[in-house]
Design a protein around this motif. Structure first.
Motif, PDB file in Angstrom:
ATOM      1  N   ALA A   1       0.962  -1.056  -0.039  1.00 57.10           N
ATOM      2  CA  ALA A   1      -0.004   0.070  -0.026  1.00 57.10           C
ATOM      3  C   ALA A   1       0.950   1.216  -0.093  1.00 57.10           C
ATOM      4  O   ALA A   1       2.029   1.433   0.411  1.00 57.10           O
ATOM      5  N   GLN A   2       0.441   2.096  -0.797  1.00 55.27           N
ATOM      6  CA  GLN A   2       0.767   3.445  -0.636  1.00 55.27           C
ATOM      7  C   GLN A   2       0.006   4.577   0.663  1.00 55.27           C
ATOM      8  O   GLN A   2      -1.113   4.342   0.342  1.00 55.27           O
ATOM      9  N   ALA A   3       0.510   4.671   1.645  1.00 54.35           N
ATOM     10  CA  ALA A   3       0.037   5.100   2.839  1.00 54.35           C
ATOM     11  C   ALA A   3       0.410   6.204   3.404  1.00 54.35           C
ATOM     12  O   ALA A   3       1.749   6.693   3.335  1.00 54.35           O
ATOM     13  N   ASN A   4      -0.447   7.099   3.930  1.00 53.28           N
ATOM     14  CA  ASN A   4       0.114   8.157   4.867  1.00 53.28           C
ATOM     15  C   ASN A   4      -0.729   8.771   5.827  1.00 53.28           C
ATOM     16  O   ASN A   4      -1.981   8.087   5.959  1.00 53.28           O
ATOM     17  N   THR A   5      -0.952   9.600   6.483  1.00 55.88           N
ATOM     18  CA  THR A   5      -1.371  10.100   7.706  1.00 55.88           C
ATOM     19  C   THR A   5      -2.756  10.337   7.251  1.00 55.88           C
ATOM     20  O   THR A   5      -3.021  10.769   5.937  1.00 55.88           O
ATOM     21  N   SER A   6      -3.904  10.016   8.083  1.00 53.93           N
ATOM     22  CA  SER A   6      -5.409  10.339   7.661  1.00 53.93           C
ATOM     23  C   SER A   6      -5.262  11.852   7.071  1.00 53.93           C
ATOM     24  O   SER A   6      -4.749  12.880   7.564  1.00 53.93           O
ATOM     25  N   PRO A   7      -6.253  11.929   6.156  1.00 50.34           N
ATOM     26  CA  PRO A   7      -6.341  13.391   5.431  1.00 50.34           C
ATOM     27  C   PRO A   7      -6.810  14.360   6.246  1.00 50.34           C
ATOM     28  O   PRO A   7      -6.754  15.612   5.830  1.00 50.34           O
ATOM     29  N   THR A   8      -7.265  14.095   7.421  1.00 55.16           N
ATOM     30  CA  THR A   8      -7.850  15.326   8.159  1.00 55.16           C
ATOM     31  C   THR A   8      -6.557  15.746   9.073  1.00 55.16           C
ATOM     32  O   THR A   8      -6.771  16.726   9.664  1.00 55.16           O
ATOM     33  N   LYS A   9      -5.447  15.385   8.985  1.00 47.09           N
ATOM     34  CA  LYS A   9      -4.236  15.661   9.453  1.00 47.09           C
ATOM     35  C   LYS A   9      -3.177  16.277   8.348  1.00 47.09           C
ATOM     36  O   LYS A   9      -3.192  15.935   7.317  1.00 47.09           O
ATOM     37  N   ALA A  10      -2.254  17.177   8.763  1.00 45.06           N
ATOM     38  CA  ALA A  10      -1.152  17.431   7.947  1.00 45.06           C
ATOM     39  C   ALA A  10      -0.346  16.184   7.921  1.00 45.06           C
ATOM     40  O   ALA A  10       0.543  15.761   8.718  1.00 45.06           O
ATOM     41  N   ALA A  11       0.196  15.948   6.655  1.00 46.58           N
ATOM     42  CA  ALA A  11       0.837  14.665   6.416  1.00 46.58           C
ATOM     43  C   ALA A  11       2.218  15.021   6.069  1.00 46.58           C
ATOM     44  O   ALA A  11       2.396  15.899   4.875  1.00 46.58           O
ATOM     45  N   LYS A  12       3.345  14.804   6.523  1.00 40.81           N
ATOM     46  CA  LYS A  12       4.675  15.155   6.364  1.00 40.81           C
ATOM     47  C   LYS A  12       5.472  14.119   5.408  1.00 40.81           C
ATOM     48  O   LYS A  12       6.034  14.396   4.517  1.00 40.81           O
ATOM     49  N   PHE A  13       4.971  12.710   5.604  1.00 38.65           N
ATOM     50  CA  PHE A  13       5.534  11.755   4.919  1.00 38.65           C
ATOM     51  C   PHE A  13       4.401  10.837   4.383  1.00 38.65           C
ATOM     52  O   PHE A  13       3.346  10.570   4.882  1.00 38.65           O
ATOM     53  N   ALA A  14       4.945   9.929   3.499  1.00 39.96           N
ATOM     54  CA  ALA A  14       3.822   8.881   2.916  1.00 39.96           C
ATOM     55  C   ALA A  14       5.089   7.720   2.874  1.00 39.96           C
ATOM     56  O   ALA A  14       6.146   7.918   2.614  1.00 39.96           O
ATOM     57  N   TYR A  15       4.566   6.669   3.060  1.00 39.07           N
ATOM     58  CA  TYR A  15       4.888   5.260   3.096  1.00 39.07           C
ATOM     59  C   TYR A  15       4.651   4.280   1.995  1.00 39.07           C
ATOM     60  O   TYR A  15       3.534   4.240   1.754  1.00 39.07           O
ATOM     61  N   ILE A  16       5.554   3.176   1.661  1.00 42.34           N
ATOM     62  CA  ILE A  16       5.262   2.018   1.148  1.00 42.34           C
ATOM     63  C   ILE A  16       5.224   1.033   2.014  1.00 42.34           C
ATOM     64  O   ILE A  16       6.386   0.842   2.665  1.00 42.34           O
ATOM     65  N   VAL A  17       4.076   0.475   2.192  1.00 40.19           N
ATOM     66  CA  VAL A  17       3.801  -0.902   3.304  1.00 40.19           C
ATOM     67  C   VAL A  17       3.767  -2.222   2.722  1.00 40.19           C
ATOM     68  O   VAL A  17       2.728  -2.089   1.795  1.00 40.19           O
ATOM     69  N   ARG A  18       4.305  -3.071   3.248  1.00 44.61           N
ATOM     70  CA  ARG A  18       3.863  -4.298   2.867  1.00 44.61           C
ATOM     71  C   ARG A  18       3.065  -4.999   4.017  1.00 44.61           C
ATOM     72  O   ARG A  18       3.598  -5.044   5.340  1.00 44.61           O
ATOM     73  N   VAL A  19       2.047  -5.435   3.605  1.00 44.62           N
ATOM     74  CA  VAL A  19       1.108  -6.061   4.814  1.00 44.62           C
ATOM     75  C   VAL A  19       0.862  -7.528   4.378  1.00 44.62           C
ATOM     76  O   VAL A  19       0.509  -7.851   3.313  1.00 44.62           O
ATOM     77  N   ARG A  20       1.426  -8.441   5.262  1.00 40.65           N
ATOM     78  CA  ARG A  20       1.208  -9.732   4.882  1.00 40.65           C
ATOM     79  C   ARG A  20      -0.144 -10.394   5.397  1.00 40.65           C
ATOM     80  O   ARG A  20      -0.942  -9.830   6.068  1.00 40.65           O
ATOM     81  N   PRO A  21      -0.506 -11.815   4.840  1.00 37.93           N
ATOM     82  CA  PRO A  21      -1.758 -12.256   5.371  1.00 37.93           C
ATOM     83  C   PRO A  21      -1.988 -12.175   6.601  1.00 37.93           C
ATOM     84  O   PRO A  21      -2.946 -12.344   7.286  1.00 37.93           O
ATOM     85  N   SER A  22      -1.013 -12.569   7.562  1.00 38.36           N
ATOM     86  CA  SER A  22      -0.763 -12.789   8.847  1.00 38.36           C
ATOM     87  C   SER A  22      -1.240 -11.487   9.707  1.00 38.36           C
ATOM     88  O   SER A  22      -1.494 -11.363  10.875  1.00 38.36           O
ATOM     89  N   GLY A  23      -1.024 -10.208   8.970  1.00 36.56           N
ATOM     90  CA  GLY A  23      -1.194  -8.821   9.575  1.00 36.56           C
ATOM     91  C   GLY A  23       0.232  -8.047   9.964  1.00 36.56           C
ATOM     92  O   GLY A  23       0.083  -7.062  10.282  1.00 36.56           O
ATOM     93  N   SER A  24       1.300  -8.901   9.998  1.00 38.35           N
ATOM     94  CA  SER A  24       2.508  -8.483  10.145  1.00 38.35           C
ATOM     95  C   SER A  24       2.880  -7.339   8.737  1.00 38.35           C
ATOM     96  O   SER A  24       2.955  -7.749   7.888  1.00 38.35           O
ATOM     97  N   ALA A  25       3.357  -6.092   9.319  1.00 28.29           N
ATOM     98  CA  ALA A  25       3.478  -5.137   8.326  1.00 28.29           C
ATOM     99  C   ALA A  25       4.792  -4.495   8.393  1.00 28.29           C
ATOM    100  O   ALA A  25       5.292  -4.469   9.677  1.00 28.29           O
ATOM    101  N   THR A  26       5.427  -4.084   7.513  1.00 25.70           N
ATOM    102  CA  THR A  26       6.746  -3.515   7.314  1.00 25.70           C
ATOM    103  C   THR A  26       6.699  -2.255   6.341  1.00 25.70           C
ATOM    104  O   THR A  26       6.192  -2.005   5.202  1.00 25.70           O
ATOM    105  N   VAL A  27       7.363  -1.139   6.899  1.00 25.30           N
ATOM    106  CA  VAL A  27       7.646   0.059   6.144  1.00 25.30           C
ATOM    107  C   VAL A  27       8.811  -0.420   5.086  1.00 25.30           C
ATOM    108  O   VAL A  27       9.706  -0.544   5.621  1.00 25.30           O
TER     109      VAL A  27
END
Length: 364
Positions: free
Chosen positions: A275-301
Motif C-alpha cells: 500500500a501507499q499510505a500516509n496520515t489520515s487526510p484530516t491531518k497534515a501529512a509530512k511523509f508517505a510510506y510504501i507498506v507491505r502487509v502480510r496475510p498474517s497482519g505483520s506489516a513492514t515499511v
C-alpha cells in the motif's frame, strides 16, 4: 494466468478536486497485431520498436528514481499514471504492467503494456471511461476495464467488447478470483461478477467513503473499511469478512503502521498487499510510506517519501536510502517481477513531473 491489480482509495486527490472529462462520441477501435503467448496482442501503430531507457535495478535498502517519460519516445507514462485521474494499474504473472491514458483528441482511451524491462507498447483502444477508470487482469489473461462509461473486456487479440452485466453505477474492477469471477468495486459495495451474474460481497460503512481495496492471487480481498489500516478487513473466497490486525511500527518511531490511511493498494506475490499510505487526510501529512502487509497482519515499511511536491532535491537516475529519501512519494504502487514500481507524481514548481521509484519487492 494469475493477476495483480491496483486499488485506489476514497477517490482522494493529492491536491484539490480533480477535473472531470466531458463525454465525447464513440470512435472506432484499432486493428490487431499478434504478440507472444500469454500476453495481449497490441494494436498496430505502424512504428518501429520504441526506444526505452529501461527500468533501474534497485540496490538493497535503496530506492532508485527514474523518469517515466524516458521509458517511451511515443507514450509519456506520466499521463498514464496521473494521480489526479486516479487511473488504476494492473500487472500479470509475467510482470507486465498495464496502464491507461487518454487518446488526446478522440473519444478513446489507450491501454498500454510495460514489460519488466521497461519496453512500452499499445495493447488496444477502448471507449473513454472518464476519470477514475480501472483495470484488472482476468485468470484467462483478458483485461477487464471499467469506469463511468461501463465495463469492457479486452481479449488477447485486442478485441474490445462491452460486458453485458447487470447495471453498475461506477464499476471499478480490482482483481479476480481463482474460479474466474472478477471483483468489482462499485461506489459503496464490492461485487463478484462471473459471466453476467453479479453477487454482492460486502457493503462499506456509510462513513467510510470508497476505501482502497485489492485482491491477491488466492482470491482474498483486502480493504480498509474505516479511515485507516486499523480497520483492515479480509474476505477470503467462501468466507465472510473478518478483521485483520495490522502490526508493526513506522521505523524509528512508536507510531503504528495501522494509524496510516491506505491511498492505493496492490497485491503482493505470495499473498497480502502493498500500500501507499500516509496520515489520515484530516491531518497534515509530512511523509508517505510504501507498506507491505502480510496475510498474517505483520506489516513492514519499505520506503518513505515526502508529501512536498515543491522539493527540487529529488533527481532521476539516483539511488537514495529507501527510508530517507528527499523525493515526494508517487501515487500508485504495483509489483513487476522482483521490483516494486511507484508511479504517478504531480509536477514540481517548474512544471516537470517528479521521478518515479523502483525498489526491491519483499519475497517473504
Amino acid at each position: 494466468m494469475n493477476f495483480v491489480a491496483q486499488g485506489v482509495g476514497r477517490g482522494r486527490s493529492m491536491a484539490g478536486t480533480r477535473p472531470r472529462r466531458m463525454a465525447r462520441p464513440f470512435a472506432a477501435l484499432c486493428g490487431v497485431t499478434t504478440t507472444a503467448a500469454l500476453t495481449l496482442a497490441g494494436c498496430s501503430d505502424s512504428s518501429t520498436k520504441d526506444a526505452s531507457t529501461g527500468l533501474p535495478e534497485p540496490k538493497p535498502g535503496k530506492l532508485a528514481t527514474f523518469s517515466l517519460a524516458g521509458l517511451s519516445s511515443k507514450y509519456d507514462l506520466n499521463y498514464a499514471t496521473d494521480p489526479y485521474g486516479s487511473r488504476q494499474l494492473a500487472s500479470d504473472q509475467s510482470g507486465n504492467v498495464y496502464l491507461m491514458k487518454q487518446d488526446v483528441g478522440t473519444a478513446m482511451d489507450i491501454i498500454l503494456k510495460m514489460t519488466p524491462h521497461g519496453a512500452v507498447s499499445k495493447v488496444a483502444r477502448i471507449p473513454s471511461l472518464g476519470i477514475d477508470g480501472s483495470i484488472a487482469v482476468a485468470p484467462d489473461g483478458e483485461l477487464l476495464v471499467g469506469g463511468y462509461k461501463g465495463l469492457f473486456r479486452v481479449d488477447r487479440h485486442a478485441k474490445v467488447r462491452p460486458v453485458n452485466a447487470p447495471r453498475f453505477k461506477h464499476p471499478n474492477p480490482i482483481g479476480a478470483r481463482p474460479d474466474g469471477s472478477m471483483v468489482v468495486k462499485d461506489e459503496h459495495a464490492l461485487w463478484s461478477l462471473k459471466g453476467t451474474h453479479k453477487t454482492r460481497l460486502y457493503t462499506f460503512p456509510k462513513k467510510s467513503g470508497t476505501p482502497a481495496a485489492t485482491v491477491d492471487a488466492t482470491g482474498t480481498i483486502y480493504t480498509d473499511a474505516g479511515s485507516t489500516l486499523k480497520h483492515m478487513l479480509v474476505l477470503a473466497p467462501g468466507h465472510g469478512p473478518r478483521a485483520l490486525s495490522v502490526r508493526g511500527n513506522i521505523p524509528g518511531t512508536k507510531t503504528p503502521i495501522s494509524s496510516q490511511t491506505a491511498i492505493t493498494m496492490t497485491p503482493a506475490r505470495g499473498g497480502g498487499l502493498y500500500a501507499q499510505a500516509n496520515t489520515s487526510p484530516t491531518k497534515a501529512a509530512k511523509f508517505a510510506y510504501i507498506v507491505r502487509v502480510r496475510p498474517s497482519g505483520s506489516a513492514t515499511v519499505l520506503a518513505r517519501g515526502t508529501m512536498d511536491s515543491t522539493n527540487a532535491g529529488c533527481k532521476s537516475g539516483k539511488h537514495y536510502p529507501a527510508l530517507n529519501t528527499p523525493c515526494p512519494m508517487p501515487w500508485f504502487v504495483v509489483q513487476s517481477g522482483k521490483r516494486l514500481l511507484v508511479m504517478g507524481s504531480p509536477k514540481d514548481n517548474g512544471g516537470d513531473h517528479l521521478p518515479a521509484f523502483a525498489l526491491r519487492a519483499v519475497t517473504k
